[in-house]
Scaffold this motif. Structure first.
Motif, PDB file in Angstrom:
ATOM      1  N   ARG A 374     -23.734  20.313 -15.331  1.00  0.00           N
ATOM      2  CA  ARG A 374     -22.888  21.352 -14.726  1.00  0.00           C
ATOM      3  C   ARG A 374     -23.719  22.501 -14.158  1.00  0.00           C
ATOM      4  N   ILE A 375     -25.019  22.516 -14.498  1.00  0.00           N
ATOM      5  CA  ILE A 375     -25.879  23.618 -14.053  1.00  0.00           C
ATOM      6  C   ILE A 375     -26.892  23.165 -13.003  1.00  0.00           C
ATOM      7  N   ALA A 376     -27.519  21.997 -13.260  1.00  0.00           N
ATOM      8  CA  ALA A 376     -28.605  21.545 -12.384  1.00  0.00           C
ATOM      9  C   ALA A 376     -28.122  21.352 -10.944  1.00  0.00           C
ATOM     10  N   GLY A 377     -28.991  21.750 -10.020  1.00  0.00           N
ATOM     11  CA  GLY A 377     -28.679  21.529  -8.605  1.00  0.00           C
ATOM     12  C   GLY A 377     -27.522  22.378  -8.117  1.00  0.00           C
ATOM     13  N   GLY A 378     -27.315  23.530  -8.751  1.00  0.00           N
ATOM     14  CA  GLY A 378     -26.194  24.395  -8.357  1.00  0.00           C
ATOM     15  C   GLY A 378     -25.131  24.371  -9.433  1.00  0.00           C
ATOM     16  N   THR A 379     -24.836  25.525 -10.023  1.00  0.00           N
ATOM     17  CA  THR A 379     -23.816  25.570 -11.073  1.00  0.00           C
ATOM     18  C   THR A 379     -22.433  25.327 -10.475  1.00  0.00           C
ATOM     19  N   ASP A 380     -21.485  24.991 -11.348  1.00  0.00           N
ATOM     20  CA  ASP A 380     -20.093  24.835 -10.897  1.00  0.00           C
ATOM     21  C   ASP A 380     -19.655  26.073 -10.117  1.00  0.00           C
ATOM     22  N   GLU A 381     -20.094  27.237 -10.606  1.00  0.00           N
ATOM     23  CA  GLU A 381     -19.670  28.494  -9.978  1.00  0.00           C
ATOM     24  C   GLU A 381     -20.252  28.628  -8.570  1.00  0.00           C
ATOM     25  N   ILE A 382     -21.537  28.288  -8.440  1.00  0.00           N
ATOM     26  CA  ILE A 382     -22.177  28.366  -7.126  1.00  0.00           C
ATOM     27  C   ILE A 382     -21.530  27.355  -6.168  1.00  0.00           C
ATOM     28  N   LEU A 383     -21.228  26.168  -6.687  1.00  0.00           N
ATOM     29  CA  LEU A 383     -20.621  25.141  -5.825  1.00  0.00           C
ATOM     30  C   LEU A 383     -19.223  25.572  -5.368  1.00  0.00           C
ATOM     31  N   ARG A 384     -18.495  26.259  -6.254  1.00  0.00           N
ATOM     32  CA  ARG A 384     -17.181  26.773  -5.842  1.00  0.00           C
ATOM     33  C   ARG A 384     -17.351  27.844  -4.764  1.00  0.00           C
ATOM     34  N   ILE A 387     -17.902  26.053  -1.493  1.00  0.00           N
ATOM     35  CA  ILE A 387     -16.646  25.543  -0.913  1.00  0.00           C
ATOM     36  C   ILE A 387     -15.844  26.709  -0.332  1.00  0.00           C
ATOM     37  N   ALA A 388     -15.736  27.792  -1.109  1.00  0.00           N
ATOM     38  CA  ALA A 388     -14.934  28.928  -0.670  1.00  0.00           C
ATOM     39  C   ALA A 388     -15.505  29.536   0.612  1.00  0.00           C
ATOM     40  N   GLU A 389     -16.819  29.671   0.661  1.00  0.00           N
ATOM     41  CA  GLU A 389     -17.418  30.374   1.802  1.00  0.00           C
ATOM     42  C   GLU A 389     -17.627  29.466   3.011  1.00  0.00           C
ATOM     43  N   ARG A 390     -18.179  28.265   2.759  1.00  0.00           N
ATOM     44  CA  ARG A 390     -18.555  27.435   3.915  1.00  0.00           C
ATOM     45  C   ARG A 390     -17.442  26.528   4.386  1.00  0.00           C
ATOM     46  N   VAL A 391     -16.538  26.143   3.492  1.00  0.00           N
ATOM     47  CA  VAL A 391     -15.446  25.261   3.920  1.00  0.00           C
ATOM     48  C   VAL A 391     -14.223  26.092   4.292  1.00  0.00           C
ATOM     49  N   LEU A 392     -13.868  27.022   3.399  1.00  0.00           N
ATOM     50  CA  LEU A 392     -12.641  27.785   3.625  1.00  0.00           C
ATOM     51  C   LEU A 392     -12.884  29.059   4.427  1.00  0.00           C
ATOM     52  N   GLY A 393     -14.152  29.443   4.580  1.00  0.00           N
ATOM     53  CA  GLY A 393     -14.463  30.609   5.403  1.00  0.00           C
ATOM     54  C   GLY A 393     -14.129  31.937   4.740  1.00  0.00           C
ATOM     55  N   LEU A 394     -14.155  31.987   3.420  1.00  0.00           N
ATOM     56  CA  LEU A 394     -13.911  33.250   2.720  1.00  0.00           C
ATOM     57  C   LEU A 394     -15.206  34.082   2.733  1.00  0.00           C
ATOM     58  N   PRO A 395     -15.077  35.398   2.522  1.00  0.00           N
ATOM     59  CA  PRO A 395     -16.263  36.253   2.632  1.00  0.00           C
ATOM     60  C   PRO A 395     -17.307  35.937   1.563  1.00  0.00           C
ATOM     61  N   GLY A 396     -18.565  36.192   1.890  1.00  0.00           N
ATOM     62  CA  GLY A 396     -19.649  36.003   0.936  1.00  0.00           C
ATOM     63  C   GLY A 396     -19.559  37.049  -0.157  1.00  0.00           C
ATOM     64  N   ASP A 397     -20.230  36.775  -1.275  1.00  0.00           N
ATOM     65  CA  ASP A 397     -20.237  37.764  -2.346  1.00  0.00           C
ATOM     66  C   ASP A 397     -20.981  39.019  -1.900  1.00  0.00           C
ATOM     67  N   ILE A 398     -20.630  40.110  -2.507  1.00  0.00           N
ATOM     68  CA  ILE A 398     -21.339  41.351  -2.216  1.00  0.00           C
ATOM     69  C   ILE A 398     -22.734  41.251  -2.816  1.00  0.00           C
ATOM     70  N   ARG A 399     -23.741  41.535  -2.010  1.00  0.00           N
ATOM     71  CA  ARG A 399     -25.119  41.432  -2.473  1.00  0.00           C
ATOM     72  C   ARG A 399     -25.759  42.805  -2.378  1.00  0.00           C
ATOM     73  N   VAL A 400     -25.771  43.499  -3.494  1.00  0.00           N
ATOM     74  CA  VAL A 400     -26.239  44.888  -3.472  1.00  0.00           C
ATOM     75  C   VAL A 400     -27.746  44.978  -3.243  1.00  0.00           C
ATOM     76  N   ASP A 401     -28.483  43.863  -3.461  1.00  0.00           N
ATOM     77  CA  ASP A 401     -29.939  43.920  -3.294  1.00  0.00           C
ATOM     78  C   ASP A 401     -30.397  43.402  -1.932  1.00  0.00           C
ATOM     79  N   LYS A 402     -29.436  43.117  -1.079  1.00  0.00           N
ATOM     80  CA  LYS A 402     -29.745  42.434   0.174  1.00  0.00           C
ATOM     81  C   LYS A 402     -30.784  43.176   1.032  1.00  0.00           C
TER      82      LYS A 402
ATOM     83  N   GLN B 270     -14.526  36.656  -6.565  1.00  0.00           N
ATOM     84  CA  GLN B 270     -14.809  35.283  -6.994  1.00  0.00           C
ATOM     85  C   GLN B 270     -13.619  34.627  -7.683  1.00  0.00           C
ATOM     86  N   ALA B 271     -12.860  35.423  -8.418  1.00  0.00           N
ATOM     87  CA  ALA B 271     -11.707  34.838  -9.108  1.00  0.00           C
ATOM     88  C   ALA B 271     -10.769  34.182  -8.101  1.00  0.00           C
TER      89      ALA B 271
END
Lengths: 413, 374
Positions: A374-384, A387-402, B270-271
């Motif tokens: 569930r972790i190797a090669g991308g966690t379940d959370e990263i894989l979701r 899907i959310a960002e690249r398939v459904l086109g939802l916004p990327g997570d906020i990256r405060v260190d960008k 994320q939720a």
């Protein structure tokens, strides 16, 4: 809509079958899966794996889609799938030791390496003589891959690498690796990275296998102390390492998603349910057991037919979609839940492991390896997120260190 | 390998979507929900005029004779639109029962009327809450007379004919069961319209008192005939469910992108992202299982019962999840009558129960797996 091969596909399948008949033995009956098979990198298999890889490479079947002269036959993705389908009917060694090298490292080398490097490395990797690993993850990184601290400093034509990597699959068997390093800590984290390939046998490379929760040791921690690398071993431009890494990671999800799960699925659960007696009779007659079997079956079948849809798209010359991300989420959680449920059915015998346990500890093996999967090669959370960002086109997570220089980012622990 | 619909079938799907986006808007669905009618008669007429009701009916019985793959793509679009028409009852259940168990004469008499949209048909099995089992069927068919009661009959208030599962008393349990064909406008038929969750689908309790009925199929084959009807309907309805589930995902996505909270679109949390990703995964798995069902249906494959059960369970789960999490994503507004979310929530439950609950289909699925593994 049908499952038939096109005439070209049928011809290729016939050719492959004839070749397999001449070079391997048909598998007799169902394949027995042992708990050990669930672990990566079992050492005993290595000799057999290398021999079979060489046989395939000589015939151009080791990397079917790659061009001739690079170990392939310039075939289609569909031909590659057909070969895999036919190969699985024969009693041959696993290609697992080469999966990372051929699935991720060598494609990266082919995209960014110079001609001399391609000439030197591609063929030995294809025929299994040399094994590669991928050195990206670090203790402070996790899913935040770009948050890495291993540094490479240039002096003339030579770079010096210091730092450490972790979770490196198969490093203890590897001859070479591709490594992502920080070459400029004064710019935002994604901009100061550079990729190299290195010789894992070089002085200053210290490989320490990590004993996993499952008892096996497929992963390693690696320490680099003043490891010298020539500038000609650089893959891509200085500071462009993230772009190079994305090429590798794209290949990684395709490679990890596919066959994950080690073949432990509904048929094995049904076999157990037929053998066991519960409070109200045979487990297979228990309504709760039947509901669970059905739930997992529709997920397995859904995934199988999703693959058919992908194969159809490939055969029509389309690019594969995000199915690989779906596959790993579904397979890994199913493996964990199904195994745990099976152990629950086993009752007090469920605590046993290996040969002492029902079905030789198959479910215990699956349950123990599932957290890693569930972790190797991308966690379940990263894989979701993918899907959310690249398939459904939802916004990327906020990256405060960008936009913050790497050496100004708060680190915590 | 070609696990996809053909270009012609995709074109039919596009046409269906275009037609329904014009003729079956939310207003259409809302009007049926809020009015006294149990369907939109004008839409039903147009659907029949387009030939959709005769899609899979052979030409010799007045249909278009296209096939089941064509019917599947239309079903998906009807599901997307929540079309308030008695399509599933008439086409997936009634017509299929005739095709499976009818004599040539029965088919010639009734199928052209289905194809032309002249009649609404339905299918009645359950007699009370709980499991439908051979031993629970008390309705009787004797000497051309039907007696008994059926509950929650889909599109019951508007149906002209029904296929009814009945006991002939020649042999007990399954051995005496037979399907009966009844004209619901004849004497001895009393219908009581029920209040239903999904008001775009009328349901009735129907009491038969010496109603004239004719046998459809053979004595002792009623149960297996009914199972075959349900298998086919399950696959076709799975396409409706997949269509509905996809709309729920699209609604949730659109709303999440446009709704701001705490200074950002809620789609950036994320939720919410993970919830929508899960919807997507479920929907894709359901779609793939439905495709396999479509293949089995169109080829008459031996795997049809297994494929039907898998398509049914997968699509029911996907539509359930998508419709409830769509409301959740919308927050309070999603639970208001003014929004469309609840129409999908209700249709998801209606489609999920009308051919029998998931529990029964899961049990059937495992039975099929046991047989295929033997």
């Amino acid at each position: 809509m049908d499952f038939e091969d096109s005439p070209e596909e049928a011809a290729f399948r016939t050719e492959v079958r004839a070749w397999l008949d001449a070079n391997a033995k048909k598998r007799a009956g169902k394949r027995e899966i042992s708990a050990e098979d669930m672990e990566n990198g079992a050492e005993g298999e290595m000799v057999a794996s290398k021999a079979w890889q060489k046989t395939k490479a000589k015939a151009g079947y080791a990397r079917i889609t790659w061009p001739k002269g690079m170990g392939g036959i310039g075939g289609t993705p569909m031909q590659s799938i057909i070969f895999g389908q036919e190969e699985s009917k024969y009693d041959v060694a696993s290609g697992a030791p080469f999966a990372i090298g051929l699935g991720m490292c060598i494609p990266t080398l082919m995209a960014y390496g110079d001609e001399a490097a391609k000439k030197r490395f591609v063929w030995p990797a294809v025929q299994g003589d040399e094994i590669w690993c991928q050195l990206f993850s670090e203790p402070a990184g996790g899913s935040d891959v770009a948050n890495l601290r291993t540094k490479a400093e240039k002096d003339g034509d030579t770079w010096t690498i210091n730092g450490s990597k972790i979770w490196t699959t198969g490093a203890q068997f590897s001859d070479y690796g591709i490594i992502l390093t920080r070459t400029d800590p004064g710019v935002p984290k994604h901009k100061g990275l550079t990729m190299f390939y290195i010789d894992m046998k070089d002085p200053g490379v210290d490989i320490r296998p990590i004993k996993q929760a499952s008892g096996g040791a497929g992963f390693n921690e690696i320490f680099f102390t003043d490891v010298k690398v020539k500038d000609s071993q650089r893959l891509g431009e200085v500071g462009q390492g993230w772009t190079v890494a994305l090429t590798t990671l794209m290949h990684e999800r395709l490679a990890v998603g596919g066959g994950a799960g080690g073949g432990l699925d509904v048929p094995q659960l049904m076999q157990l349910a037929r053998e066991l007696e519960l409070e109200d009779g045979p487990a297979i007659r228990n309504a709760a057991v039947r509901e669970k079997i059905a739930d997992w079956y529709v997920r397995s079948a859904g995934l199988r037919y999703t693959t058919f849809r992908t194969m159809t798209a490939l055969s029509q010359g389309k690019q594969p979609g995000p199915e690989a991300s779906i596959a790993k989420i579904v397979v890994a959680t199913k493996l964990q839940d199904l195994s745990a449920f099976a152990m629950e059915l086993e009752g007090e015998a469920g605590v046993l492991q290996g040969a002492a346990a029902p079905m030789h500890g198959l479910f215990q093996g699956g349950w123990l390896s599932a957290p890693g999967l569930r972790i190797a090669g991308g966690t379940d959370e990263i894989l979701r997120n993918i899907i959310a960002e690249r398939v459904l086109g939802l916004p990327g997570d906020i990256r405060v260190d960008k936009d913050v220089p790497f050496n100004k980012i708060p680190t915590g622990r | 390998m070609n696990f996809d619909f053909s270009d012609d079938q995709k074109m039919l799907k596009d046409q269906a979507r275009k037609f329904l986006s014009e003729k079956c808007t939310t207003k259409t669905v809302r009007a049926v929900f809020e009015g006294d009618a149990h369907h939109d008669a004008a839409l039903w007429k147009q659907v029949a005029e387009m030939g959709w009701t005769g899609t899979a009916i052979p030409e010799e019985f007045g249909g278009l004779g296209l096939g089941y793959l064509e019917l599947c793509v239309i079903a998906e679009e009807l599901g997307r639109a929540l079309a308030p028409v008695p399509f599933s009852s008439t086409v997936y259940l009634f017509a299929e029962a005739l095709l499976i168990a009818g004599t040539d004469e029965q088919k010639k008499r009734l199928l052209p009327k289905v194809a032309s949209g002249e009649i609404v048909g339905t299918f009645a099995r359950a007699e009370g809450p709980g499991a439908v089992l051979p031993k629970n069927i008390r309705a009787t068919l004797k000497g051309g007379k039907l007696n008994g009661k059926k509950i929650a009959v889909i599109d019951g208030p508007i149906a002209d004919y029904a296929v009814v599962l009945a006991q002939t008393s020649e042999g007990s349990g399954e051995r005496g069961l037979q399907l009966a064909l009844v004209d619901l406008k004849g004497a001895g038929v009393k219908r009581k319209t029920c209040e239903t969750l999904d008001a775009s689908r009328g349901h009735s309790d129907i009491v038969f008192e010496n109603a004239s009925a004719e046998p459809l199929g053979k004595i002792g084959e009623g149960w297996s005939d009914a199972s075959r009807v349900l298998d086919r309907a399950a696959i076709l309805l799975a396409f409706e469910q997949v269509g509905g589930a996809d709309v729920c995902l699209a609604q949730a996505k659109d709303y999440a992108l446009g709704r701001y909270a705490f200074g950002r679109p809620i789609a950036s949390f994320q939720a919410i992202k993970h919830k929508l990703a899960d919807m997507y995964v479920n929907n894709e798995l359901a779609r793939s299982n439905a495709y396999y069902g479509a293949w089995a249906l169109s080829t008459g494959a031996r795997e049809l019962p297994l494929a039907a059960a898998a398509a049914r369970v997968s699509a029911t789960q996907a539509f359930d999840y998508a419709s409830k999490e769509n409301i959740q994503t919308h927050g309070g507004i999603g639970f208001t009558w003014a929004m469309d979310c609840h129409f999908y929530y209700k249709r998801a439950k209606e489609t999920g129960l009308v051919l029998g609950p998931q529990r029964a289909w899961k049990d059937k699925l495992v039975t099929e797996l046991e047989t295929s593994n033997a």
